[in-house]
Design a protein around this motif. Structure first.
Motif, mmCIF file in Angstrom:
data_model
loop_
_atom_site.group_PDB
_atom_site.id
_atom_site.type_symbol
_atom_site.label_atom_id
_atom_site.label_comp_id
_atom_site.label_asym_id
_atom_site.label_seq_id
_atom_site.Cartn_x
_atom_site.Cartn_y
_atom_site.Cartn_z
ATOM 1 N N ALA A 1 -6.279 1.773 -1.833
ATOM 2 C CA ALA A 1 -5.722 0.589 -1.161
ATOM 3 C C ALA A 1 -4.718 1.001 -0.095
ATOM 4 O O ALA A 1 -3.942 1.935 -0.280
ATOM 5 N N PHE A 2 -4.743 0.291 1.048
ATOM 6 C CA PHE A 2 -3.757 0.580 2.097
ATOM 7 C C PHE A 2 -3.082 -0.670 2.637
ATOM 8 O O PHE A 2 -2.148 -0.581 3.436
ATOM 9 N N GLN A 3 -3.534 -1.871 2.211
ATOM 10 C CA GLN A 3 -2.889 -3.099 2.686
ATOM 11 C C GLN A 3 -3.213 -4.241 1.729
ATOM 12 O O GLN A 3 -4.330 -4.356 1.229
ATOM 13 N N THR A 4 -2.223 -5.077 1.467
ATOM 14 C CA THR A 4 -2.430 -6.360 0.790
ATOM 15 C C THR A 4 -1.712 -7.419 1.606
ATOM 16 O O THR A 4 -0.536 -7.268 1.933
ATOM 17 N N LYS B 1 -7.203 -2.630 9.183
ATOM 18 C CA LYS B 1 -6.095 -3.502 8.801
ATOM 19 C C LYS B 1 -6.372 -4.945 9.220
ATOM 20 O O LYS B 1 -7.042 -5.210 10.224
ATOM 21 N N LEU B 2 -5.807 -5.861 8.453
ATOM 22 C CA LEU B 2 -5.989 -7.283 8.682
ATOM 23 C C LEU B 2 -4.749 -7.904 9.316
ATOM 24 O O LEU B 2 -3.615 -7.521 9.012
ATOM 25 N N PHE C 1 -14.589 0.612 4.780
ATOM 26 C CA PHE C 1 -13.594 -0.238 4.136
ATOM 27 C C PHE C 1 -14.249 -1.237 3.194
ATOM 28 O O PHE C 1 -15.354 -1.726 3.449
ATOM 29 N N ILE C 2 -13.541 -1.538 2.095
ATOM 30 C CA ILE C 2 -13.942 -2.582 1.170
ATOM 31 C C ILE C 2 -12.746 -3.498 0.949
ATOM 32 O O ILE C 2 -11.608 -3.027 0.783
ATOM 33 N N VAL D 1 -5.521 -10.732 0.014
ATOM 34 C CA VAL D 1 -6.657 -9.836 0.214
ATOM 35 C C VAL D 1 -6.133 -8.408 0.235
ATOM 36 O O VAL D 1 -5.132 -8.116 0.892
ATOM 37 N N THR D 2 -6.807 -7.529 -0.491
ATOM 38 C CA THR D 2 -6.455 -6.112 -0.494
ATOM 39 C C THR D 2 -7.533 -5.329 0.249
ATOM 40 O O THR D 2 -8.726 -5.475 -0.039
ATOM 41 N N ALA D 3 -7.095 -4.521 1.212
ATOM 42 C CA ALA D 3 -7.998 -3.666 1.981
ATOM 43 C C ALA D 3 -7.951 -2.260 1.401
ATOM 44 O O ALA D 3 -6.877 -1.721 1.132
#
Length: 359
Positions: free
Chosen positions: A241-244, A291-292, A216-217, A227-229
């Motif tokens: 991208a999968f999450q912001t 995920k965050l 992940f970056i 933050v975008t994961a």
């Protein structure tokens, strides 16, 4: 058994000499753009307290700082002088001794070594480009620029992935991340396919952090206050991208821009700084999915442009660029939340914080 042996040796008058290795020391280096110097502090690893040791004058406003993988050398972008400087780190007292100073080819906003410590990579905000310098084993930066590649305006950071095969350059202007293939054998960058990862509208990715497992970056979005994961494809070196997730509380209505981003050494937590809300946003990281989850925000000093976590993951230090203060926090090992433990007057316009544990 050892305690009993020690007891009899002491009774016999035999002196015991410790054969344990000496404790590594930790130092905090702070770029003070308003005073054209790098301040040096020693960290007490037990309680996180800092002691000011000395300052190193430089010929202009210092910005980004970087250390080599072996923690022997410190590199600095002297932004107003358009120079790069390298220093040896004295492990006994943290002092810096100048090794080399070379033209940077512009005002470099960000520098990083490749994962082998053989090259210095740089990103230029105003000039809209990236460049590569070769490093010698003794920390010398060779003056010849090995490669320069025009990208676009507002190139804000540059960092290789953990495999040392790919390099990523977030741009706040064109709202994109440039994706490069990296050849560690000859120190050359080559545009990947596709060459650009397009961020969602109004995000403007600024800095980045790479997970230890290289899956992940994460980018903090300057304009998007988020933050975008992304998932990193290990075969192609491209991002998806999968999450912001927002860095702000839901009820905040003021102006804000994100600045810096850091993963904890354990990889369990991620932090990003808010300029405007003046806080450090805290997140838990799911180790399986990346995920965050928001843990809220910790209030910090005015305009936190840069912060850093000590290599043991116990403390975080955030510099307030607009009031010259450094906020120190203890990181809860279970939750990842921050508790303020101290505040230091460090000097005018602190723009970078680098914590180094010297072997």
């Amino acid at each position: 058994m050892f305690s009993l042996l020690r007891f009899y040796l002491i009774l016999s008058g035999v002196c015991l000499v410790s054969v344990l290795p000496s404790q590594a020391a930790s130092y905090v280096y702070i770029s003070l753009g308003g005073e054209k110097k790098i301040a040096i502090y020693q960290q007490n690893e037990a309680d996180g307290k800092l002691t000011h040791l000395t300052d190193v004058k430089v010929p202009g406003a210092p910005g980004c700082l970087e250390v080599d993988p072996e923690k022997k050398y410190l590199f600095a972008s002297i932004r107003s002088a358009k120079e790069f400087m390298s220093f040896s780190i004295n492990p006994e007292n943290g002092e810096l001794t100048l090794i080399s100073a070379v033209p940077a080819g512009g005002n470099a906003a960000y520098i990083a070594t490749d994962r082998k410590g053989r090259y210095l990579l740089s990103a230029y905000y105003g000039e809209g480009k990236v460049a590569v310098h070769r490093l010698k084993k003794d920390g010398t930066i060779l003056p010849e620029i090995l490669q320069t590649i025009p990208t676009d305006k507002n190139a804000h950071a540059i960092l290789p992935d953990q495999s040392n095969r790919y390099v990523f350059v977030p741009h706040t202007g064109p709202n994109a991340v440039y994706q490069f293939l990296w050849n560690e054998a000859d120190g050359k960058l080559k545009a990947n396919e596709p060459a650009i990862f397009e961020a969602a509208p109004e995000m403007e990715p600024r800095h980045l952090a790479v997970s230890k497992d290289n899956r992940f970056i994460y980018f903090d979005n300057e304009k998007g206050s988020s933050v975008t994961a992304c998932k990193l494809d290990s075969e192609s070196g491209t991002l998806k991208a999968f999450q912001t997730i927002s860095t702000l509380p839901a009820d905040f209505e003021g102006k804000n821009t994100c600045a810096d981003i850091e993963l904890s050494p354990s990889g369990k937590n991620l932090y990003a700084s808010n300029r405007g809300h003046d806080s450090i946003a805290c997140f838990a990281v799911d180790p399986q999915t990346g995920k965050l989850k928001s843990l809220g925000q910790a209030a910090t000093e005015k305009t936190p442009r840069s912060f850093n976590i000590d290599p043991e993951g116990h403390f975080l230090y955030a510099a307030g660029q607009n009031n010259g203060k450094l906020a120190a926090y203890r990181i809860d090992s279970q939750t990842g939340k921050l508790t303020r433990i101290d505040t230091y007057e460090v000097g005018k316009s602190p723009s970078w914080v680098e914590v180094v544990k010297v072997p």
